[in-house]
Scaffold this active site. Structure first.
Site, PDB file in Angstrom:
ATOM      1  N   ASP A 223       0.834  -1.207   0.000  1.00 31.46           N
ATOM      2  CA  ASP A 223       0.000   0.000   0.000  1.00 31.46           C
ATOM      3  C   ASP A 223       0.870   1.259   0.000  1.00 31.46           C
ATOM      4  OD1 ASP A 223      -2.783   1.072   0.387  1.00 31.46           O
ATOM      5  OD2 ASP A 223      -1.860   1.914   2.177  1.00 31.46           O
ATOM      6  N   GLU A 284       1.574  -0.664  -5.028  1.00 31.28           N
ATOM      7  CA  GLU A 284       0.565   0.347  -5.339  1.00 31.28           C
ATOM      8  C   GLU A 284       1.284   1.687  -5.330  1.00 31.28           C
ATOM      9  OE1 GLU A 284      -3.171   2.907  -3.915  1.00 31.28           O
ATOM     10  OE2 GLU A 284      -1.480   2.439  -2.640  1.00 31.28           O
TER      11      GLU A 284
HETATM   12  C1  NOJ Z   1      -4.377   3.047  -0.871  1.00 29.52           C
HETATM   13  C2  NOJ Z   1      -5.523   2.137  -0.560  1.00 29.52           C
HETATM   14  O1  NOJ Z   1      -5.837   1.406  -1.705  1.00 29.52           O
HETATM   15  C3  NOJ Z   1      -6.641   3.024  -0.096  1.00 29.52           C
HETATM   16  O2  NOJ Z   1      -7.859   2.336  -0.002  1.00 29.52           O
HETATM   17  C4  NOJ Z   1      -6.253   3.636   1.209  1.00 29.52           C
HETATM   18  O3  NOJ Z   1      -7.254   4.548   1.607  1.00 29.52           O
HETATM   19  C5  NOJ Z   1      -4.923   4.394   1.097  1.00 29.52           C
HETATM   20  N1  NOJ Z   1      -3.943   3.661   0.353  1.00 29.52           N
HETATM   21  C6  NOJ Z   1      -4.344   4.661   2.449  1.00 29.52           C
HETATM   22  O4  NOJ Z   1      -3.903   3.458   3.015  1.00 29.52           O
END
Ligand code: NOJ
Length: 563
Positions: A223, A284
């Site tokens: 993440d 991500e």
């Molecule tokens: C990316 C995640 O996919 C999202 O859902 C989240 O709110 C943010 N990162 C913070 O962790």
């Protein structure tokens, strides 16, 4: 031209132990709170996921990625983790996680878990310890605490704003009751950022990785993978007229994509490599495209989401560019690219494509926004078929195989997205509505009690799994067949190059993958099938739209097999 009639066999699984399985895997994102609810409390759970593994196997995916199911107060749907090595009781227990992983493996499915290293929950015991210990203590040094500016420290340490709107700093009250230091949170106030300058934070996450690797996880989705390392000295950012951090086109906020973050992947890679079974990580990272090769390769991460494809608007030039560039960049570092059209953070693609290609999306779908539902679904199916024909890993988001639309009319009081509460935007709940499994069951079969943490719209009924199962031409059957063919024809592999076809009618995108030719008609008219290049006698393998003899239906994709 001929048409193939043979149905896809029910399953198409990878060979057990296939090396570097992640290079061409189809990964299905499970958003646990909205997938399947076994205990009837209206919130999905791990036993619910386990009970639906046969569905995933039959769909023909290779792996599932589970969004966070760890202990969490759920201020950001679990991306606010209070304990990285335990399961939130809402989702089950550690033994439910073990059971899920074991059952998935039995069925030939890999399991990727989410890891959230940029921030924790403010309920994490180490953040609570940091609050209790004073300024300058080792406990505070686990997070990013600073004195405020201004005569009495009443101003935040810099001008950074949060991705979820508002300031990126919150001031605490010290144990003695006086106004105290500030801590950084790039996201919600309840999500304090870890201090990655501190070796103890590195050690903590190495342990978290090993914990899940030991339990059988095949990989991690990382993440905010571009966020952990902040620019030295935490300098002010330039702000725009609205007082928000200025982000020039194609760039990212000052606190993202700093080079130091790459060292974290170089530290993690040998940990994963030391385990058997080709464990992997997918990042991500919302970074400028040209930065991608720095993050992936033999010493860094295995792959990173290619969000350019998701952002590309409907049209030949836009989609071609969104395919060509990432392939070129990934090839340069011998890594596979990835493809993704939907996830739990963006408006579902069946809805996005229902807007004009130049439509400016906000954060979530507003009630006053009216996409063309039928057109959106048609183009979404076509885009999905294009995506599944490309080399690399493809990531599906639960419900896209049913053609689910974004839900706009969720009452504000039921919305949970912190961005909605902090910024007044619709937010991301509209793509997180629980999945319809049975058309005529309470909560469309999501939960035995009929409860659902977000209301499901009536439009979900005809899209339920049982309403599409075995129905020729349904979106579910299209995905099943496409996944089967993708595997049979080796389309995910990089050895057959992607060759773009020239000389096609205007509005048609053409891609050759060995003997397979993929044509996307981006216009709203039927167009005659080109006959050059062996296409006249080609066999239609699959079509996203109505099959018309000698023609490609409007807004549709065809896969053809040439002799
Ligand atoms: C990316 C995640 O996919 C999202 O859902 C989240 O709110 C943010 N990162 C913070 O962790």
């Amino acid at each position: 031209m001929t048409t193939t009639a043979s149905p896809a066999p029910a399953t198409a699984q990878p060979e057990a132990g296939a090396p570097e399985w992640w290079r061409d895997a189809v990964v299905y994102q499970v958003y646990p709170r909205s997938f399947a609810d076994a205990d009837g409390d209206g919130m999905g759970d791990l036993p619910g996921v386990t009970s639906r593994l046969p569905y995933l196997r039959e769909l023909g995916v290779d792996a599932l990625w589970l969004s966070p199911f760890y202990t969490s107060p759920q201020h950001d749907a679990g991306y606010d983790v209070a304990d990285y090595t335990d399961v939130d009781p809402r989702f089950g227990s550690r033994s439910d996680a073990d059971e899920l992983i074991a059952r998935a493996h039995e069925q030939g499915l890999k399991v990727i878990v989410d890891i959230v290293p940029n921030h924790s929950s403010s309920e994490h015991e180490l953040f609570q310890a940091a609050l209790a210990a004073g300024p300058g203590s080792p406990e505070r040094d686990m997070y990013i605490f600073r004195d405020g500016r201004g005569e009495h420290g009443e101003l935040p340490p810099n001008n950074w704003t949060s991705i979820f709107h508002g300031a990126a700093w919150t001031r605490i009250t010290e144990a003695d009751g006086t106004p105290g230091q500030w801590y950084l949170h790039i996201f919600d106030t309840t999500q304090p950022d870890w201090n990655w300058e501190n070796p103890a934070v590195h050690a903590l996450f190495r342990d978290v990785l090993r914990f899940w690797l030991d339990r059988g996880a095949d990989g991690f989705r990382v993440d905010v993978a571009h966020g952990m390392v902040k620019p030295e000295g935490l300098p002010d950012a330039t702000v725009n007229a609205h007082g928000l951090i200025d982000i020039p086109e194609g760039e990212v906020p000052i606190y993202f994509d700093n080079d130091g973050v790459l060292d974290i992947y170089r530290e993690w890679r040998p940990i994963l490599d030391a385990y058997e079974g080709d464990r992997m990580m997918v990042l991500e990272a919302w970074i400028p495209e040209h930065r991608l090769p720095l993050y992936i390769g033999r010493e860094e991460a295995h792959q990173s989401f290619n969000f350019g494809f998701l952002q590309a608007r409907w049209g030949v030039e836009t989609m071609r560019a969104a395919i060509e560039k990432p392939l070129e960049l990934a090839d340069a570092v011998d890594a596979p690219t990835t493809w993704v059209l939907s996830n739990h953070d963006v408006i579902r693609h069946a809805t996005r494509y229902g807007f004009a290609p130049d439509y400016a999306f906000g954060e979530g779908l507003g009630r006053d926004e009216h996409p063309e539902a039928e057109l959106g679904l048609q183009r979404a199916r076509a885009a999905s078929l294009l995506m599944l024909s490309l080399p690399g890993a493809a990531y599906l988001y639960q419900g896209e195989e049913l053609g689910l639309p974004e839900v706009a009319d969720i009452p504000d009081e039921l919305r949970e997205d912190p961005a909605h509460h902090r910024g007044g935007v619709p937010g991301r709940d509209g793509c997180r509505v629980p999945i319809p499994w049975q058309q005529d069951a309470p909560a469309y079969g999501f939960s035995p009690s009929g409860e659902s943490w977000l209301p499901q719209p009536e439009a979900f009924g005809p899209l339920a799994v049982d309403a599409q199962d075995g129905v020729p031409g349904s979106t579910l059957e299209m995905y099943r067949r496409a996944l089967y063919l993708r595997r049979e024809l080796g389309l995910g592999r990089h050895d057959a190059a992607v060759e773009f076809l020239d000389g096609l009618p205007e509005g048609v995108l053409g891609v050759r993958r060995g003997k397979v030719v993929v044509l996307v008609n981006t216009t709203e008219q039927s167009l005659p099938l080109p006959t050059a290049g062996g296409l006249a006698d080609a066999e239609v393998l699959i079509a996203s739209g109505a099959q018309e003899a000698g023609a490609i239906a409007p807004d549709a994709t065809l896969w053809l097999r040439t002799a």
